[in-house]
Design a protein around this motif. Structure first.
Motif, PDB file in Angstrom:
ATOM      1  N   ALA A  55     -14.522   3.933  26.678  1.00  0.00           N
ATOM      2  CA  ALA A  55     -15.497   4.374  25.676  1.00  0.00           C
ATOM      3  C   ALA A  55     -16.530   3.279  25.423  1.00  0.00           C
ATOM      4  N   GLY A  56     -16.102   2.026  25.424  1.00  0.00           N
ATOM      5  CA  GLY A  56     -17.017   0.902  25.276  1.00  0.00           C
ATOM      6  C   GLY A  56     -17.961   0.791  26.461  1.00  0.00           C
ATOM      7  N   LEU A  57     -17.443   1.060  27.661  1.00  0.00           N
ATOM      8  CA  LEU A  57     -18.281   1.025  28.862  1.00  0.00           C
ATOM      9  C   LEU A  57     -19.390   2.068  28.769  1.00  0.00           C
ATOM     10  N   ARG A  58     -19.067   3.221  28.213  1.00  0.00           N
ATOM     11  CA  ARG A  58     -20.070   4.269  28.033  1.00  0.00           C
ATOM     12  C   ARG A  58     -21.197   3.765  27.126  1.00  0.00           C
ATOM     13  N   ALA A  59     -20.853   3.072  26.054  1.00  0.00           N
ATOM     14  CA  ALA A  59     -21.870   2.525  25.151  1.00  0.00           C
ATOM     15  C   ALA A  59     -22.766   1.532  25.885  1.00  0.00           C
ATOM     16  N   LEU A  60     -22.174   0.732  26.776  1.00  0.00           N
ATOM     17  CA  LEU A  60     -22.969  -0.222  27.556  1.00  0.00           C
ATOM     18  C   LEU A  60     -23.924   0.499  28.501  1.00  0.00           C
ATOM     19  N   LEU A  61     -23.447   1.565  29.133  1.00  0.00           N
ATOM     20  CA  LEU A  61     -24.311   2.329  30.041  1.00  0.00           C
ATOM     21  C   LEU A  61     -25.474   2.980  29.296  1.00  0.00           C
ATOM     22  N   ILE A  62     -25.212   3.466  28.099  1.00  0.00           N
ATOM     23  CA  ILE A  62     -26.286   4.045  27.282  1.00  0.00           C
ATOM     24  C   ILE A  62     -27.306   2.968  26.932  1.00  0.00           C
ATOM     25  N   GLY A  63     -26.832   1.761  26.634  1.00  0.00           N
ATOM     26  CA  GLY A  63     -27.741   0.650  26.371  1.00  0.00           C
ATOM     27  C   GLY A  63     -28.608   0.334  27.575  1.00  0.00           C
ATOM     28  N   GLY A  72     -37.545  -2.380  29.061  1.00  0.00           N
ATOM     29  CA  GLY A  72     -37.011  -3.607  28.478  1.00  0.00           C
ATOM     30  C   GLY A  72     -35.827  -4.145  29.262  1.00  0.00           C
ATOM     31  N   LYS A  73     -35.054  -4.985  28.603  1.00  0.00           N
ATOM     32  CA  LYS A  73     -33.895  -5.609  29.236  1.00  0.00           C
ATOM     33  C   LYS A  73     -32.668  -5.401  28.358  1.00  0.00           C
ATOM     34  N   PHE A  74     -31.520  -5.329  29.011  1.00  0.00           N
ATOM     35  CA  PHE A  74     -30.233  -5.231  28.332  1.00  0.00           C
ATOM     36  C   PHE A  74     -29.320  -6.220  29.023  1.00  0.00           C
ATOM     37  N   LEU A  75     -28.907  -7.236  28.298  1.00  0.00           N
ATOM     38  CA  LEU A  75     -28.173  -8.348  28.887  1.00  0.00           C
ATOM     39  C   LEU A  75     -26.871  -8.578  28.131  1.00  0.00           C
ATOM     40  N   ILE A  76     -25.801  -8.776  28.867  1.00  0.00           N
ATOM     41  CA  ILE A  76     -24.501  -9.101  28.274  1.00  0.00           C
ATOM     42  C   ILE A  76     -24.220 -10.565  28.607  1.00  0.00           C
ATOM     43  N   ILE A  77     -23.955 -11.364  27.573  1.00  0.00           N
ATOM     44  CA  ILE A  77     -23.693 -12.782  27.789  1.00  0.00           C
ATOM     45  C   ILE A  77     -22.314 -13.158  27.242  1.00  0.00           C
ATOM     46  N   ASN A  78     -21.783 -14.237  27.764  1.00  0.00           N
ATOM     47  CA  ASN A  78     -20.542 -14.863  27.279  1.00  0.00           C
ATOM     48  C   ASN A  78     -19.314 -13.955  27.326  1.00  0.00           C
ATOM     49  N   ALA A  79     -19.285 -13.001  28.235  1.00  0.00           N
ATOM     50  CA  ALA A  79     -18.106 -12.133  28.357  1.00  0.00           C
ATOM     51  C   ALA A  79     -16.952 -12.934  28.959  1.00  0.00           C
ATOM     52  N   ASN A  80     -15.749 -12.723  28.432  1.00  0.00           N
ATOM     53  CA  ASN A  80     -14.594 -13.443  28.957  1.00  0.00           C
ATOM     54  C   ASN A  80     -14.142 -12.824  30.285  1.00  0.00           C
ATOM     55  N   GLU A  81     -13.181 -13.470  30.928  1.00  0.00           N
ATOM     56  CA  GLU A  81     -12.744 -13.040  32.258  1.00  0.00           C
ATOM     57  C   GLU A  81     -12.180 -11.628  32.257  1.00  0.00           C
ATOM     58  N   GLN A  93     -20.574  -4.073  36.968  1.00  0.00           N
ATOM     59  CA  GLN A  93     -21.189  -5.397  37.041  1.00  0.00           C
ATOM     60  C   GLN A  93     -22.440  -5.344  37.930  1.00  0.00           C
ATOM     61  N   LYS A  94     -22.502  -4.344  38.829  1.00  0.00           N
ATOM     62  CA  LYS A  94     -23.680  -4.183  39.680  1.00  0.00           C
ATOM     63  C   LYS A  94     -24.803  -3.451  38.959  1.00  0.00           C
ATOM     64  N   VAL A  95     -24.457  -2.698  37.911  1.00  0.00           N
ATOM     65  CA  VAL A  95     -25.432  -1.897  37.167  1.00  0.00           C
ATOM     66  C   VAL A  95     -25.956  -2.652  35.953  1.00  0.00           C
ATOM     67  N   LEU A  96     -25.057  -3.387  35.297  1.00  0.00           N
ATOM     68  CA  LEU A  96     -25.397  -4.123  34.084  1.00  0.00           C
ATOM     69  C   LEU A  96     -25.753  -5.563  34.398  1.00  0.00           C
TER      70      LEU A  96
END
Length: 99
Positions: A55-63, A72-81, A93-96
């Protein structure tokens, strides 16, 4: 999950804290869309995110889709392993944009 908003130059940074799961993904999606109404580029700081569900991944895809439609840009930073591994296994990871 809690989210703090901070202006970062020409971008809005959302600092996400806690787990992004079925219960909290709607809140994440809402905050991301509200940020895009103020600014065409959004950074998600995942330094304090320990888990993300589908469900969280879906929110990222909508972003990401919103950023693309606004030029614009949508960037995810400091994500843990663990979060990066979920993104890698799902192919997102190829889309975001993940740093």
């Amino acid at each position: 999950m809690t989210i703090d908003e901070a202006k970062n130059g020409e971008m809005i940074q959302l600092n996400v804290h806690g787990k992004v799961d079925a219960n909290s993904s709607t809140q994440l999606q809402t905050e991301v869309l509200k940020a895009f109404q103020k600014c065409p580029s959004v950074i998600l700081n995942f330094a304090d995110v320990s888990y993300i569900s589908s469900a969280g991944l879906r929110a990222l895809l909508i972003g990401q889709k919103t950023a693309s439609s606004k030029g614009g840009k949508f960037l995810i930073i400091n994500a843990n392993e663990a979060v990066v591994e979920v993104l890698r296994v799902t192919g997102l990871q190829k889309v975001l944009s993940v740093q």
